[in-house]
Design a protein around this motif. Structure first.
Motif, PDB file in Angstrom:
ATOM      1  N   LEU A  12       0.782  -1.233  -0.105  1.00  0.00           N
ATOM      2  CA  LEU A  12       0.049   0.031   0.128  1.00  0.00           C
ATOM      3  C   LEU A  12       0.801   1.228  -0.002  1.00  0.00           C
ATOM      4  O   LEU A  12       0.481   2.159  -0.854  1.00  0.00           O
ATOM      5  N   PRO A  13       2.072   1.404   0.776  1.00  0.00           N
ATOM      6  CA  PRO A  13       2.696   2.558   0.755  1.00  0.00           C
ATOM      7  C   PRO A  13       3.332   2.840  -0.659  1.00  0.00           C
ATOM      8  O   PRO A  13       3.313   3.993  -0.924  1.00  0.00           O
ATOM      9  N   LEU A  14       3.885   1.706  -1.199  1.00  0.00           N
ATOM     10  CA  LEU A  14       4.494   1.820  -2.332  1.00  0.00           C
ATOM     11  C   LEU A  14       3.465   2.520  -3.582  1.00  0.00           C
ATOM     12  O   LEU A  14       4.090   3.085  -4.360  1.00  0.00           O
ATOM     13  N   THR A  15       2.430   1.861  -3.322  1.00  0.00           N
ATOM     14  CA  THR A  15       1.251   2.347  -4.466  1.00  0.00           C
ATOM     15  C   THR A  15       0.803   4.047  -4.044  1.00  0.00           C
ATOM     16  O   THR A  15       0.889   4.749  -5.006  1.00  0.00           O
ATOM     17  N   ALA A  16       0.928   4.373  -2.590  1.00  0.00           N
ATOM     18  CA  ALA A  16       0.633   5.775  -2.457  1.00  0.00           C
ATOM     19  C   ALA A  16       1.541   6.602  -2.939  1.00  0.00           C
ATOM     20  O   ALA A  16       1.335   7.804  -3.295  1.00  0.00           O
ATOM     21  N   LEU A  17       2.798   6.171  -2.803  1.00  0.00           N
ATOM     22  CA  LEU A  17       3.897   6.890  -3.358  1.00  0.00           C
ATOM     23  C   LEU A  17       4.033   7.237  -4.890  1.00  0.00           C
ATOM     24  O   LEU A  17       4.903   7.935  -5.520  1.00  0.00           O
ATOM     25  N   LYS A  18       3.075   6.546  -5.526  1.00  0.00           N
ATOM     26  CA  LYS A  18       2.757   6.825  -6.955  1.00  0.00           C
ATOM     27  C   LYS A  18       1.986   7.850  -7.240  1.00  0.00           C
ATOM     28  O   LYS A  18       1.898   8.506  -8.557  1.00  0.00           O
TER      29      LYS A  18
END
Length: 493
Positions: free
Chosen positions: A153-159
């Motif tokens: 989820l954080p990796l996605t939010a960082l997009k």
């Protein structure tokens, strides 16, 4: 990713920045993205070094620097000419960085909406549907596959960047408290709850604990956020009482009588298990919808996604058009293909990403519907693997799946275990035992039932059966540990 310098990244995660001699970047370098896989590094990236069970990302800090990473997040300094931010826990730091990214996007002032999705089944498919719908309305970020945990989820939010209009955040959990932590990273404006089932029952201990965990997405909404709930699930319905703001409902029957609800009427499937239904929206519009993907159970997922899109301004007719045009979703989820091997040919329904009793029954329902209305009834093979984390009743739940398969009218059941894992092998045996019991009790002596101990044996059985039956359709369904996803990839290369 929102514009941040290396120093601002260090401040966001509370880390200590070190810039060694030879490093290509310094405190003022602007970062462009964040990754945890060194193979995905591009110039300006933040490389997050995570120590996993098999691979330690710290071993690749130098490689990441050579590929152009501006800085690496590490929990100890690495001898490499790369700027590094030292933290106690790189996974926690990843979450903190993603939280800051979301804060910066919200502060930008332009419209931005986070939709969080959870449930025991259907999260990823609903995410795929909603991504397609919202992508038709504005720039949308959604996870790849089922990136729904403390890393994904954080990796996605960082997009999320300056022009992102929507973030679809899939939120999963194996324990109470996990979704609560995810909502601190990306607090949803809209929370969608699909179903409270028995997936991970062995980890949680009870359905009540699963309900507690899933309800965390509602408690984690922004103040006054919108809650969208499955009105046909008695456990999900109880979450309406804790919602901080407005509640909308979706469902087949109950939702139609609730204010603001989206419902489905006249549900049917064609001969290839593609659902058709009438979408009824709160304005009274009745829109025919034909899904481009298989599975009657996906009607509920479509209703959840449609409810969000409608609330955000999409016309019902456009909802139907977009859902009808969505024919490919995340891998190993009711994906249909044609396989030819060993002198045999068959249709493959690959639903092998994961499994629990609810999704097993849904997959078998899809197999049962395949070919209905055609002149020749297909030969139906259910290749079923183990389901994990079901608790003390796991053996009987596996027998129940075998019984359900035979009751669904399949012609063959292939229960796939693992010779090197006695527990998984025993669960597969329980599936075969349940199938044999149901066949004996119903007098269906012609059902072929095999208990095999690896995917090679499953491959051989399916190939033999398909060679003997000209019109064969095969369902692959099981938890990842069964190896059925790898079998699907072997068949579809």
């Amino acid at each position: 990713m929102m514009p941040m310098t290396v120093q601002e990244v260090a401040d966001a995660v509370g880390g200590r920045l070190t810039v060694s001699a030879g490093a290509a970047a310094d405190a003022d370098t602007v970062v462009t993205c964040a990754v945890s896989d060194s193979r995905q590094v591009r110039p300006g990236a933040v490389f997050v070094a995570i120590a996993g069970e098999r691979v330690d990302g710290h071993d690749f800090v130098g490689t990441a620097g050579e590929a152009g990473a501006a800085v690496a997040l590490v929990n100890h300094e690495v001898d490499a000419p790369t700027a590094q931010i030292v933290v106690d826990d790189t996974v926690a730091a990843l979450g903190a960085l993603a939280r800051r990214n979301i804060e910066l996007r919200r502060a930008a002032g332009d419209p931005f909406t986070i939709v969080g999705i959870t449930g025991s089944v259907g999260k990823t498919t609903t995410k795929d549907m909603l991504s397609a719908l919202l992508g038709d309305m504005g720039q949308t970020v959604a996870p790849v596959g089922s990136f729904n945990n403390e890393i994904g989820l954080p990796l996605t939010a960082l997009k999320v960047g300056e022009r992102t209009r929507f973030l679809v955040a899939e939120m999963g959990a194996n324990h109470v408290g996990e979704i609560a932590r995810l909502t601190t990273v990306a607090p949803p404006d809209i929370a969608v709850v699909l179903k409270v089932g028995v997936a991970h029952l062995g980890e949680f201990g009870s359905v009540e604990r699963i309900l507690e965990a899933k309800s965390e997405i509602v408690r984690g909404l922004v103040p006054g956020g919108l809650t969208i709930l499955n009105a046909d699930d008695e456990h999900v319905v109880t979450m309406g009482a804790i919602a901080p703001g407005e509640v909308l409902w979706f469902g087949v029957d109950a939702a139609a009588a609730r204010d603001g609800g989206c419902s489905a009427q006249n549900i049917d499937v064609d001969g290839f298990d593609r659902p058709r239904f009438t979408l009824v929206t709160p304005d009274g519009a009745r829109t025919p919808v034909r899904l481009g993907i298989c599975g009657r159970h996906n009607v509920m997922n479509a209703l959840a996604a449609a409810s969000v899109a409608y609330r955000l301004g999409m016309a019902p007719e456009r909802i139907g058009t977009v859902l009808g045009g969505l024919t490919r979703i995340s891998p190993h989820r009711m994906a249909v293909s044609t396989v030819e091997r060993g002198g045999a040919a068959f249709t493959l329904i690959d639903d092998s990403f994961n499994a629990n009793p609810d999704s097993m029954r849904a997959g078998l329902d899809g197999l049962r519907s395949w070919g209905d209305g055609e002149h020749t009834r297909p030969f139906r093979i259910a290749v079923l693997g183990a389901m994990l984390e079901l608790g003390e009743n796991e053996t009987e739940l596996h027998r129940g799946v075998g019984e359900y398969a035979v009751g669904s009218g399949v012609d063959a059941v292939v229960a796939v275990g693992r010779a090197q894992d006695p527990h998984v092998d025993a669960l597969a045996e329980a599936v075969a035992d349940g199938a044999k019991r149901a066949a004996a009790e119903s007098g269906q002596d012609g059902v072929s039932i095999d208990w095999v101990h690896d995917t090679d044996q499953a491959d051989a059985v399916v190939t033999r059966l398909a060679r003997d039956h000209a019109d064969t359709v095969v369902l692959l369904k099981g938890s990842h540990v069964s190896g059925l996803s790898a079998l699907a990839e072997r068949w579809t290369v």
